[in-house]
Design a protein around this motif. Sequence first.
Motif, PDB file in Angstrom:
ATOM      1  N   GLY A   1       0.963  -1.182   0.162  1.00 54.92           N
ATOM      2  CA  GLY A   1       0.094  -0.034   0.077  1.00 54.92           C
ATOM      3  C   GLY A   1       0.799   1.315  -0.004  1.00 54.92           C
ATOM      4  N   ILE A   2       0.184   2.412   0.039  1.00 52.37           N
ATOM      5  CA  ILE A   2       0.753   3.853  -0.185  1.00 52.37           C
ATOM      6  C   ILE A   2       0.303   4.541   1.074  1.00 52.37           C
ATOM      7  CG2 ILE A   2       1.349   5.609  -1.541  1.00 52.37           C
ATOM      8  CD1 ILE A   2       0.462   4.044  -3.973  1.00 52.37           C
ATOM      9  N   SER A   3       1.133   5.325   1.429  1.00 50.15           N
ATOM     10  CA  SER A   3       0.744   6.108   2.911  1.00 50.15           C
ATOM     11  C   SER A   3      -0.091   7.440   2.242  1.00 50.15           C
ATOM     12  CB  SER A   3       1.992   6.775   3.566  1.00 50.15           C
ATOM     13  OG  SER A   3       2.799   7.618   2.372  1.00 50.15           O
ATOM     14  N   ALA A   4      -0.857   7.947   2.962  1.00 47.36           N
ATOM     15  CA  ALA A   4      -1.724   9.078   2.694  1.00 47.36           C
ATOM     16  C   ALA A   4      -1.092  10.053   2.214  1.00 47.36           C
ATOM     17  CB  ALA A   4      -2.851   9.224   3.773  1.00 47.36           C
ATOM     18  N   ASN A   5      -0.023  10.395   2.837  1.00 45.97           N
ATOM     19  CA  ASN A   5       1.133  11.773   2.689  1.00 45.97           C
ATOM     20  C   ASN A   5       1.431  11.387   1.222  1.00 45.97           C
ATOM     21  OD1 ASN A   5       2.474  14.159   3.340  1.00 45.97           O
ATOM     22  ND2 ASN A   5       4.305  12.685   3.259  1.00 45.97           N
ATOM     23  N   ALA A   6       2.003  10.335   0.738  1.00 42.33           N
ATOM     24  CA  ALA A   6       2.428   9.853  -0.421  1.00 42.33           C
ATOM     25  C   ALA A   6       1.349   9.912  -1.630  1.00 42.33           C
ATOM     26  CB  ALA A   6       3.288   8.732  -0.645  1.00 42.33           C
ATOM     27  N   GLN A   7       0.309   9.699  -1.408  1.00 44.29           N
ATOM     28  CA  GLN A   7      -0.724   9.688  -2.399  1.00 44.29           C
ATOM     29  C   GLN A   7      -1.063  10.992  -2.729  1.00 44.29           C
ATOM     30  OE1 GLN A   7      -4.092   7.403  -1.342  1.00 44.29           O
ATOM     31  NE2 GLN A   7      -3.123   6.153   0.174  1.00 44.29           N
ATOM     32  N   ASP A   8      -0.891  12.319  -2.041  1.00 49.24           N
ATOM     33  CA  ASP A   8      -1.103  13.501  -2.345  1.00 49.24           C
ATOM     34  C   ASP A   8      -0.243  14.018  -3.437  1.00 49.24           C
ATOM     35  OD1 ASP A   8      -3.024  13.563  -0.475  1.00 49.24           O
ATOM     36  OD2 ASP A   8      -1.929  14.324   1.222  1.00 49.24           O
ATOM     37  N   HIS A   9       1.046  13.382  -3.404  1.00 45.12           N
ATOM     38  CA  HIS A   9       2.098  13.852  -4.451  1.00 45.12           C
ATOM     39  C   HIS A   9       2.474  12.836  -5.507  1.00 45.12           C
ATOM     40  CE1 HIS A   9       2.282  17.310  -1.609  1.00 45.12           C
ATOM     41  NE2 HIS A   9       2.588  16.510  -0.832  1.00 45.12           N
TER      42      HIS A   9
END
Length: 504
Positions: free
Chosen positions: A414-422
């Motif tokens: 999975g991908i962290s929420a912070n990384a998803q933004d960018h």
Amino acid sequence: MPAERFPRRTSWFPALSVRVRILAAILLVAAAGMIAAGTTAYFVQRDSTLDSIDTALLGAVDDARFIAKDSKATTLNAVLEAVVQRIRPGTNEATLAIIDGAAALAPGGDVDFRLEENRAFVARVVGETATGNVVLGNVRTDGRTVRYVAAPVDVTGDAAVGVFVAAFDLDAALRPVTDALLTSLRVTLAALVVLGLVGWLVSGRLLRPIRALREAAARITASDVSERIPVVGRDDVSELTRTVNDMLDRLDGALTGQRRLLDDVGHELKTPITIVRGHLELMDQNDPADVVATRALAIDELDRMNGLVRDISALAEVQRPLGVARAPVDIAVLTELVRTKAAALSGHRWVTTETANIVVPVDAGKLTQALLQLAANAVSHGGVDGTIDIASATGRDAVGNPRLRLWVRDDGPGISANAQDHIFERFRRGASGRGPAGSGLGLAIVCAIAEAHGGTATVASAPGHGATFTIDLPIPPDVVAPEQGRAEQGRAEQGRAEPKEQSL
């Protein structure tokens, strides 16, 4: 071949502004129209007045004939005396009786003008009526233009020859018409002055956004296009202002993107160049093993720079206005072919859970490129030997518009929420992955392809639950969207997908 130079066309009014030219054109057209209307009215009224004068003069001749017969006089002098006495001249009129070539009888009292004193006129009338015909004519006498009728008169048994003359002062009769024309010209002049003032104010107000546009364009430079023109009103000029502001927005965005790209490229190229330079400076030329190792490292870094340049070219191609060539594509066939190609990337379990049974105008090559990029991303950052789903489906958005969704789903960390933004930004790399590091442009290219189709690219993920990358595209109104794609549960293969001989 050098371009030929042509002389610039010079304007007839090089020193006049657009405002002055517009106002001058309006005033010229208005003046021409008003003068034409006034002049036409003048000539119509003048002709009507002349016709009425001729009718009155001929009527006087008829009256003279009636009086002559009614008088029962036996001498020419008595007949003409009765005629002159009974036909009294009105305003701007005169009468005269001529006997044997001389002025003999004239009305008594106060009349506007007299004819008997003009011997030249008397002689002219005698000569014109010598043939015995009634004559209409104009003569200039005593500073006025006179319209007259002369009718010969004779009495049986009397040898004398007589002429009855009735006349109108044309200048006085036409004076009201001429005064009306002069008044019309004065009113026209006043109207043109008012029109000029109003037109100057109105044209200045309408052209104000254009002047602001020119001034803003003069202030805008290649490094600063942030200024915008205030929009006032809801007319064509304000629409032009909005269009120019939109153009400036696009230009600003393009320049900002260009600056960011140059900054990012400079940053990304700095690292391999520094690495290669550092190892070359420290390389021992006398140590063959060190030379070979340094050569291999330099080639690897150059290959990485070549891949970076290739990805930048691909991103630029997609972002061009004509970078997408649409054609009708069977999405079910496209989904299957992408799965077939992606199965060669790794030994993962490749599945297709849904397919959209619809034909949509898209760029099949670009869409395949985007899905394969997502598949490669899933291989690199998903589970080591898990399942990767490549699927498509139709649906509707929040307002009921038909949409086409294509996605790649993995069961990785999975991908962290912070990384998803960018994650879709250029040169953003995952925190961990298997295999060689990418350029950081793969997901940016996916996003650019989706936007070039009028859609979006999104990611949904939670740590420990994998990631789903979705390309969401609008379906054109003329395409009939079927029910949501058929489920194809159970069709899965380990490490490969069965190819089908189908074409897009």
